[in-house]
Design an enzyme around this catalytic site. Structure first.
Site, PDB file in Angstrom:
ATOM      1  N   ASP A   1      -6.566   0.855   5.914  1.00 39.18           N
ATOM      2  CA  ASP A   1      -7.110   0.568   4.593  1.00 39.18           C
ATOM      3  C   ASP A   1      -7.777  -0.794   4.512  1.00 39.18           C
ATOM      4  OD1 ASP A   1      -4.763  -0.966   4.782  1.00 39.18           O
ATOM      5  OD2 ASP A   1      -3.647   0.416   3.539  1.00 39.18           O
TER       6      ASP A   1
ATOM      7  N   HIS B   1       4.394   3.624  -2.407  1.00 31.63           N
ATOM      8  CA  HIS B   1       3.192   4.091  -1.726  1.00 31.63           C
ATOM      9  C   HIS B   1       3.427   4.075  -0.219  1.00 31.63           C
ATOM     10  CE1 HIS B   1       2.003  -0.296  -1.705  1.00 31.63           C
ATOM     11  NE2 HIS B   1       1.636   0.037  -0.493  1.00 31.63           N
TER      12      HIS B   1
ATOM     13  N   ASN C   1       6.246   0.200  -4.672  1.00 33.68           N
ATOM     14  CA  ASN C   1       6.206   1.284  -5.663  1.00 33.68           C
ATOM     15  C   ASN C   1       6.304   2.664  -5.009  1.00 33.68           C
ATOM     16  OD1 ASN C   1       3.694   1.558  -4.511  1.00 33.68           O
ATOM     17  ND2 ASN C   1       2.580   1.668  -6.444  1.00 33.68           N
TER      18      ASN C   1
ATOM     19  N   GLU D   1      -1.136   5.728  -3.047  1.00 33.36           N
ATOM     20  CA  GLU D   1      -0.311   5.582  -4.233  1.00 33.36           C
ATOM     21  C   GLU D   1       0.471   6.872  -4.482  1.00 33.36           C
ATOM     22  OE1 GLU D   1       0.238   2.881  -5.880  1.00 33.36           O
ATOM     23  OE2 GLU D   1      -1.413   1.592  -5.296  1.00 33.36           O
TER      24      GLU D   1
END
Length: 164
Positions: free
Chosen positions: A67, A138, A136, A143
């Site tokens: 990414d 991910h 979170n 996500e």
């Protein structure tokens, strides 16, 4: 799939580095998928130590990073290209031409995703992918969602995942 549980992060990182090193030793022209963030840092430190000891030769390896932040150039402090340079690439012998990271400044993110997928396919696909899990939940910058895709795509990030 093998799931291995280690008593601490240090041992888990050492085991992951050994797994990656084994892949490269078995196939010197390995195509590795790499990740950024805090999860892989101790793994990268182990790989650097192996390379410095002469136990790991990365000169034929090709890498594709998972990414990059859209809108950030390679010199931005939050750029993943910069992160990888500072935390791995500047300290090992992977040739610059074998290092691939999505272009965060691409004018057409969808086209950049297609180009990146085509480059991975032309390299013969990934032999091994290193992933991390974010705060979170991910996984590898995907996500939390109802389903995931196997192709590159542009993703809106939660506030928690965005750079400072």
């Amino acid at each position: 799939m093998n799931v291995c549980i280690y008593p601490n992060a240090e041992l888990a990182a050492a085991a992951a580095a050994i797994l990656i090193a084994g892949q490269v030793i078995d196939k010197p022209r390995s195509v590795l998928g790499l990740a950024t963030g805090s999860t892989p840092l101790p793994i990268y430190r182990e790989l650097i130590a192996m390379a410095r000891r002469g136990a790991l030769d990365l000169r034929q390896v090709t890498t594709y990073n998972l990414d990059e932040y859209m809108g950030l150039g390679p010199d931005h402090p939050c750029s993943y290209r910069r992160f990888m340079w500072e935390n791995l690439f500047s300290q090992v012998d992977i040739p610059a031409g074998n290092i691939h990271i999505p272009d965060g400044l691409a004018r057409d993110p969808a086209e950049e995703c297609r180009r990146y997928d085509a480059a991975i396919a032309a390299a013969g696909q990934l032999d091994l992918q290193l992933l991390g899990i974010g705060a979170n939940g991910h996984i590898g910058f995907n996500e939390p969602a109802e389903r995931y895709t196997t192709h590159s795509y542009s993703q809106a990030l939660s506030a928690q995942t965005q750079p400072d």
